[in-house]
Design an enzyme around this catalytic site. Structure first.
Site, short mmCIF file in Angstrom:
data_model
loop_
_atom_site.label_atom_id
_atom_site.label_comp_id
_atom_site.label_asym_id
_atom_site.label_seq_id
_atom_site.Cartn_x
_atom_site.Cartn_y
_atom_site.Cartn_z
N TRP A 187 0.79 -1.22 0.00
CA TRP A 187 0.00 0.00 0.00
C TRP A 187 0.83 1.28 0.00
O TRP A 187 0.31 2.35 -0.29
CB TRP A 187 -0.92 0.04 1.24
N LYS A 211 -2.32 -9.21 -6.74
CA LYS A 211 -3.10 -8.84 -5.57
C LYS A 211 -2.50 -7.56 -4.99
O LYS A 211 -1.52 -7.60 -4.25
CB LYS A 211 -3.10 -9.93 -4.50
N SER A 263 6.55 -7.33 4.13
CA SER A 263 7.32 -7.54 5.34
C SER A 263 8.27 -8.73 5.22
O SER A 263 8.05 -9.66 4.43
CB SER A 263 6.38 -7.79 6.53
N GLU A 284 11.17 -8.12 -2.16
CA GLU A 284 11.73 -6.91 -1.55
C GLU A 284 11.04 -6.73 -0.21
O GLU A 284 9.83 -6.54 -0.14
CB GLU A 284 11.51 -5.67 -2.42
N CYS A 318 10.20 1.83 1.95
CA CYS A 318 11.15 0.77 2.31
C CYS A 318 12.60 1.27 2.31
O CYS A 318 13.42 0.76 3.07
CB CYS A 318 11.01 -0.40 1.34
N GLU A 416 12.23 -2.07 12.35
CA GLU A 416 11.74 -1.09 11.39
C GLU A 416 10.48 -0.42 11.92
O GLU A 416 9.53 -1.09 12.34
CB GLU A 416 11.44 -1.79 10.07
#
Length: 547
Positions: A187, A211, A263, A284, A318, A416
């Site tokens: 997202w 998806k 994740s 990734e 990211c 993170e």
């Protein structure tokens, strides 16, 4: 989990003041932009592969918390049907000349630029980011489209390879599409991550079943709709909507290749399941990215760079920076400059270019950011800027936050955060800075700032990260689309961009045609004589420099 040991700060922490708040042009709780009509949203929702009587899910606008879109939910059976259609469509698509695929992609490029306001409005409405950050996604996909449209033929053409026996073995490397690729996109960058990974797979001759994250599905569906307008045949690129717990199984079970951005925990599960099926996967994943400010850096430019590195898309990127290592000799000057700039950032909601920092995207992200900062403060961290949510602006706003005195017992030290939060540490030597930056299982992106380019590049080469930027935050490496981009360690497997970004969606095939004579002895020549001849031939080939 590796830990970091930073020297104590030497500068007096500045007085904490809230960031500047600029009244948005479009009020946070006002109407959506005019381009986001009910008809447009309904048309995009119709692109979801789902039954007419499918269950529905309603997404909310991060700026306001109000309902945004009503989308159908795909079932496992819908996913299976999408793959069945994709397999039929893929055979015809792979047979289309590359020149035709190129035309479609370049038409998509032009439509994207011409209709960018729709995309910008959608991204802001679904994600809560600023228009400035949304524009970078449009630029990114325009570059990606043009690059693969004009370079795919070079990467995919048959290539002559050296044969086993010089002159007698004709060897060719061919590239075939994998078949049907599953793309699972997040997202946080709903256009870049949705369209960018699909483009290379499509140009390689694959079909794609994707998806996108439900929260930002409209943006992904918009890119699909635009690609169909550009001439993409039906069934070649399809999208399904639903939770991974419901449709994740058939998305993997039907795939010939898996492309996932998300994740690290989810990536590990996908890698395991892909391994069971013996299919490839490109992943990734997370990051805890570091920025190093060397003692010869231009402090003003480095402070500007730190703002650009830490707070784009409210830190939900990211490759954004969450750890800042500053040479002890320049720490005080850098902190003053960075904090001052951070406090001047305009935070709010507006469908124009007036805002610097927008909203977080979902309540779970706000909970994570709040928990990380509160935990750090409770354990002794010093807040240099920000440090709190801003419900007066909207339900998911959080101030750009800078922390000092962060220690290994604090959650955000190693984990993170994925929000507008950065921790500042000091170091005494370059070797110490490199060791601290590398003291993490992640390895996605890093940034080095120096007044000497050669010195900066030398430090960059010693960092454990898939991309490292010198005197830039992340855009230089990401935008260098001819070079690979991806993570090391817990930040993932595989690469996007460049040759790697398209060849991973192909199967390599070697066709070797042996002429006249092979490795077995000719008739009437004994094995012993043949062995002597071959040995002599190998020595001659070495002597004349044949590889």
């Amino acid at each position: 989990m590796a830990t970091e040991h930073a020297t104590p700060p030497t500068a007096t922490p500045p007085t904490v003041t809230p960031p500047t708040v600029t009244p948005p042009t479009t009020a946070p709780r006002g109407p959506l932009p005019a381009s986001l009509t009910p008809a447009l949203i309904e048309r995009l929702a119709a692109r979801v592969v789902a039954a007419p009587d499918a269950a529905r899910v309603v997404t909310d606008a991060p700026y306001t918390g109000e309902p945004l879109a009503d989308l159908p939910v795909s079932t496992p059976a819908d996913v299976d049907e999408a793959f069945a259609r994709a397999r039929i469509a893929q055979k015809s698509w792979a047979a289309i000349p590359l020149s035709r695929r190129k035309e479609i992609l370049l038409r998509f490029h032009d439509l994207l630029l011409a209709r960018q306001d729709e995309a910008l409005d959608l991204m802001q409405a679904e994600n809560g980011k600023t228009r400035r950050d949304a524009l970078l996604e449009v630029v990114d996909i325009a570059i990606t489209s043009r690059y693969y449209a004009r370079n795919a033929a070079r990467y995919l053409r048959p290539r002559r390879r050296r044969g086993a026996i010089p002159l007698l073995t004709h060897t060719t490397e061919l590239r075939h599409p994998k078949g049907v690729v599953t793309v699972i996109s997040p997202w946080n960058y709903p256009l870049s991550m949705a369209a960018g990974d699909a483009i290379a797979a499509l140009m390689a001759g694959n079909a794609v079943v994707q998806k996108p994250d439900t929260q930002t599905a409209l943006t992904a569906l918009w890119s699909l709709d635009l690609m169909h307008e550009a001439g993409l045949p039906a069934g070649v690129w399809q999208m399904v909507i639903g939770r991974g717990s419901s449709i994740g199984g058939p998305l993997l079970d039907n795939a010939d290749y898996m492309m996932f951005t998300g994740s690290t925990a989810a990536g590990r599960r996908i890698a395991r399941d892909a391994g069971e099926r013996l299919i490839g996967a490109s992943l990734e994943l997370g990051g805890k990215n570091a920025m190093i400010v060397l003692d010869d850096a231009d402090i003003e430019k480095a402070a500007d760079g730190a703002v650009a590195a830490c707070f784009p898309s409210a830190g939900q990127l990211c490759v954004s920076i969450e750890r800042l290592y500053v040479a002890e000799s320049v720490r005080a000057r850098f902190v003053d400059a960075f904090v001052a700039r951070s406090k001047r950032l305009k935070i709010g909601a507006a469908y124009d270019y007036s805002i610097d920092v927008g909203s977080l995207t979902n309540p779970s992200q706000l909970r994570t950011v709040t928990a990380h900062v509160d935990d750090a403060v409770a354990k002794g961290a010093t807040v240099l800027a920000g440090g709190k949510a801003r419900p007066d602006l909207g339900p998911l706003f959080y101030e750009p936050t800078i922390l000092a005195d962060v220690t290994p017992d604090m959650t955000l030290h190693d984990h993170e955060t994925f929000g507008p939060v950065v921790s500042i540490y000091s170091y005494r030597s370059v070797d110490e800075a490199i060791a601290l930056a590398n003291a993490t299982p992640y390895g996605l992106n890093a940034s080095v700032w120096s007044g000497d380019g050669a010195r900066g590049r030398a430090v960059a080469a010693r960092l454990h990260a898939g991309t490292v930027n010198v005197n830039e935050a992340f855009a230089a490496a990401w935008g260098s689309i001819d070079a690979p981009m991806g993570g090391m360690g817990d930040s993932g497997l595989g690469r996007r961009h460049g040759a790697d970004g398209i060849l991973k969606y192909t199967e390599a095939q070697t066709v070797a045609h042996q002429r006249i004579q092979g490795f077995t002895p000719p008739a009437r020549i004994s094995p012993e004589t043949w062995a002597t001849f071959l040995t002599g031939a190998l020595k001659v080939l070495k002597a004349v420099g044949v590889r």
